[in-house]
Structures are given as structure tokens and as C-alpha cells.
Design a protein around this motif. Structure first.
Motif, short mmCIF file in Angstrom:
data_model
loop_
_atom_site.label_atom_id
_atom_site.label_comp_id
_atom_site.label_asym_id
_atom_site.label_seq_id
_atom_site.Cartn_x
_atom_site.Cartn_y
_atom_site.Cartn_z
N SER A 215 0.69 -1.17 0.16
CA SER A 215 0.03 -0.03 -0.09
C SER A 215 0.95 1.13 0.00
N THR A 235 -4.61 -3.98 4.41
CA THR A 235 -5.50 -3.93 3.33
C THR A 235 -6.34 -5.19 3.39
N ASP A 255 -3.94 -2.50 -5.52
CA ASP A 255 -3.52 -3.25 -4.36
C ASP A 255 -4.22 -4.52 -3.89
MG LIG Z 1 -1.93 -2.87 2.46
#
Ligand SMILES: [Mg+2]
Ligand SMILES: Nc1nc2c(ncn2[C@@H]2O[C@H](COP(=O)(O)OP(=O)(O)OP(=O)(O)O)[C@@H](O)[C@H]2O)c(=O)[nH]1
Length: 433
Positions: A215, A235, A255
């Protein structure tokens, strides 16, 4: 969900079972377990590795060890025990009895984190499904929990078979409903993906072990503000943004959720669908925390998951999607390490070193990605009517037009011949214009 409350004081215990094959050494596993506990806001009162010579089927640890855990809990005022391993439902119940405290195992802990983080409809449905699946196997102990949720019938007495049966049925029904909802959500997403596939932009997916810096790199490249923190599983839901690259006007960067060793099977299944997006990428960037002592073991874990997803066929075989290894956190290496690793990275086209935090090496990374996305381009010839403005303009915009010449006439239409360098993706797009 939500069996663990933030701020709970916990003892983190990492069993080291003799004869068991582990991917990481005990200390690294303990560290990772602490990371998982912190990720859900647990306060670590104490943590240690506990060698287990013979696994007790009904308790895991020896009786003396359990008593020591209990005393340590009392001394440290811990209300929760995290066991970094898989506990059978029986082991978990017996440990809770003996310790007079809540006990949660690795799967339970990871499920809690995912439950807290899931933000999209699909993510939430997946996690709830995984959680019910886990609960279903644990009904011996969790009937009271369900009882309380339904409210009020507990005074009738013990659970008995019928109660467990009823709970099972309830869970099965709820799971069936969730599956239907998920299917619906996925259908919609499928449509989105199809639309994206037709969009003329290559997709670059960032994958890697949790906390590797995906990220952070994503934010640096896109200027986005995705949560990037020193937290495991920061994430959960995939995010996409457009970026531009040398030689590639526009690409989509995605991502994704991080991997971890021994990801609970329920979650592997649950997140397979989300990660399947990765298999549709044009390039996978495998982001590694090269400064981590367990970096090599983490890499193997990631490759294993990529194998499960069908990206890699087997050892030695070319991956279905090209993979670029990104050696991140370069700034954390000491001079000797950096020198040694730089030699390896420089000799390998498939490796690029950088620091997502400082930005060092990021330009080189972008160059490499641009190269990889365009490298397999080949020269092709097309003959088009000169009136076909749309396709001619497309070739000039997307391909590398090497030559353009008159090509006579056909059925009253004047024709032109184009010699163009296109990569396979662009060729496909051109075909579908
Ligand atoms: Mg992440
Ligand atoms: N020193 C240093 N720290 C970094 C670098 N890249 C990322 N970090 C730190 O590593 C931690 C994890 O970064 P994230 O970007 O959240 O990692 P992630 O791979 O997205 O993690 P998950 O979403 O949990 O899978 C953060 O504290 C970052 O600041 C780097 O190049 N150098």
C-alpha cells in the motif's frame, strides 16, 4: 464475530511442537503472532514460545504448562489467551475451562481481523461466511454464544443434541443465504471486470506478504491515500487506480490483501475470488520486505498462494502472468547487506530494489514495469480502408507505427497498409475494435 474486544489484555503463546514442520522459526512466529494480536487492538501482557514435546489431544499443552499459563495470566492481569496454532474445538474448550479465560487460536484471530477490516460488501460477506464455517466446526463450545444471540432460551437447561442440531441448522441456513448474496455481488463484479478487460489499459497487480509495503508503494505511485500502516492485514479489499508509465500511456495499478503463512483454509477459499483478479493481471509485482529476517520464507508462502491461484504451474515453468520481484524497504538494510543483495538484484532482470518509503529506486521500477508491459511487442501488418478513421487513429495512438503506405484499391475503396509494433494485449484490443 467480534469475540475479542479491543484493549483486551492477552497472553500470546506460540506452541513449538516437536517434529512439526514450520515455515518460520519459533521466534519469528511469535513475533508474527504478536503482530496479529496488535492488529486487532489487543494489549499484549506477555508473550512466549512454549515447546510441546507430545501433543495432548484434549489440551495441546501438558497439564503443568497449562497451570503455568494460568499463573502467568493472573500475574499479568490477562483476560485472554492467544494460541498461535490450530486448536481443535475440544482443546479450545478444555483450555478455556482450565484457564478460566477466553482462548482464541490463530484462525480465530485472523478471522477477527478480517471481520473488522472488511469494507466492501463482498469482503464482508466472505468473512462472515468463513466465520460461520469456522463456528460450525466449533459448535461443541459456542452454543451458549448463539443461545445468547437468539436470546432468552438458556434457562431451559443444557444444550443437548437437539440444541446443537438447531444451531447447526441455523448456521447452514445463514450460510446458504450468504452464498446467494455473494453470488449476486460477484455477478455484478464480473460485469465490471469484463468492462475493464475491454478497456485498453494493462493491469499491474501488487501482491505480497502482509506488511511488505504494497500500500505504501501504491500510494507513492498513485498519490492515493490507501491505509498503509505497520499493521498486519491493513488492506483487505482490492483498490485500483490509474498510473502512467514510460512507454505506457496508462495502466491500472491494483493493491491487494496481503498473504500470511497458515492462512486459515476458510479464508483462502473466501478470498480466492478476490485474488482471482490477480490472475487476470498483465504483470504481477511481488512486493517483498527484503529487510525482514523471514523474507525468504515469506516469499515461498506467496509463491504457494500464487500456485494455488493457478498463476504458477510448477517449479521451473514460466508463470502465466509475468512476475517482477520488488525488493522493498531497501532503506532498512545495513551497508553490507545492501551491497550483497544489490549484486543479486542487478544480475536479475526479474528483480528490482527500492524503498517505497523514501522513493529511492521507484523511477527504475517504473521503467522496468513499462518495459515488461511492452516487451513482448511484435511487428504486425494491417491493411485498412483509408476511410476507417477510428481504427487508424487507434493504431497511431496505441501502437508504434513503423510504416504507412498506399495499398491500392478494393471495391472502390482506397486502402492503406500499416506496419505497427503492438504487444499481445494491444493486438487483442485492436481486434475487438
Ligand atoms: Mg496494504
Ligand atoms: N522503512 C521502510 N518502511 C516501509 C517501506 N515500505 C513500507 N514501509 C512500512 O511498512 C509498513 C507496512 O506497509 P504497508 O504499505 O501497509 O504494507 P502492506 O503490504 O500494504 O500490508 P498489508 O496491507 O497489511 O498486507 C508501514 O509501516 C510502512 O510505513 C520502506 O520502503 N521502508
Amino acid at each position: 464475530m467480534g469475540e475479542v474486544s479491543r484493549g483486551a489484555r492477552a497472553l500470546v503463546v506460540c506452541p513449538d511442537i516437536r517434529g512439526m514442520r514450520y515455515d518460520l522459526d519459533a521466534e519469528s512466529r511469535l513475533q508474527e503472532a504478536e503482530g496479529l494480536a496488535l492488529a486487532i487492538g489487543i494489549v499484549i501482557a506477555d508473550s512466549f514460545v512454549l515447546p510441546v514435546r507430545d501433543v495432548k489431544p484434549n489440551l495441546l499443552f501438558g497439564a503443568g504448562q497449562v497451570e503455568n499459563i494460568r499463573i502467568t495470566c493472573e500475574q499479568n492481569d490477562a483476560e485472554l489467551v492467544v494460541v498461535d496454532g490450530a486448536l481443535s474445538p475440544i482443546q479450545q474448550r478444555n483450555l478455556e475451562d482450565k484457564l478460566a479465560r477466553k482462548v482464541i487460536d490463530r484462525t480465530g484471530l485472523i478471522l477477527e481481523i478480517f471481520g473488522e477490516r472488511a469494507a466492501t460488501a463482498e469482503g464482508r460477506l466472505q468473512v462472515e461466511l468463513a466465520h460461520l464455517d469456522y463456528q460450525q466446526s466449533r459448535l461443541v463450545r459456542s452454543w451458549t454464544h448463539l443461545e445468547r444471540q437468539r436470546g432468552g432460551f438458556g434457562f431451559l437447561g443444557g444444550p443437548g443434541e437437539t440444541q446443537i442440531e438447531a444451531d447447526r441448522r441455523m448456521i447452514r441456513q445463514r450460510m446458504a443465504r450468504l452464498r446467494k448474496e455473494l453470488e449476486q455481488v460477484r455477478k455484478t463484479r464480473g460485469l465490471h471486470r469484463e468492462r475493464r478487460e475491454r478497456a485498453p489499459w494493462p493491469v499491474v497487480a501488487l501482491v505480497g506478504y502482509t506488511n511488505a509495503g504494497k500500500s505504501t508503494l501504491f500510494n507513492r505511485l498513485t498519490g492515493a491515500d490507501v491505509m498503509a500502516e505497520d499493521l498486519l492485514f491493513a488492506t483487505l479489499d482490492p483498490t485500483m487506480r490509474a498510473i502512467s508509465l514510460p512507454g505506457v500511456e496508462k495502466a491500472i495499478l491494483s493493491d491487494t490483501v496481503g498473504f500470511i503463512s497458515d492462512l486459515p483454509t476458510q479464508l483462502v477459499a473466501a478470498f480466492r475470488a478476490t485474488l482471482e483478479e490477480v490472475t487476470a493481471a498483465d504483470l504481477i509485482c511481488h512486493v517483498r520486505d527484503i529487510s525482514n529476517a523471514s523474507s525468504e520464507a515469506q516469499k515461498l508462502q506467496v509463491l504457494e498462494v500464487l500456485g494455488e491461484l493457478g498463476v504458477i504451474d510448477g517449479e521451473g515453468a514460466d508463470p502465466k502472468v509475468p512476475i517482477l520481484e520488488v525488493w522493498n524497504k531497501w532503506d532498512l538494510l545495513d551497508a553490507d547487506q545492501a551491497e550483497e543483495l544489490a549484486k543479486v538484484a542487478e544480475d536479475d532482470e526479474g528483480i528490482i530494489a527500492l524503498s517505497a518509503l523514501t522513493g529511492e529506486g521507484v523511477d527504475g521500477f517504473l521503467d522496468r514495469v513499462g518495459q515488461m508491459l511492452t516487451s513482448r511487442a511484435t511487428v504486425r501488418e494491417f491493411v485498412l480502408p483509408s476511410s476507417d478513421g477510428k481504427r487508424i487513429a487507434w493504431l497511431h495512438a496505441h501502437g508504434d507505427v513503423l510504416e504507412e503506405a498506399d495499398a491500392g484499391e478494393s471495391e472502390g475503396q482506397s486502402l492503406r497498409r500499416f506496419t505497427v509494433r503492438l504487444n499481445p494485449k494491444e493486438f487483442g484490443q485492436f481486434q475487438s475494435l
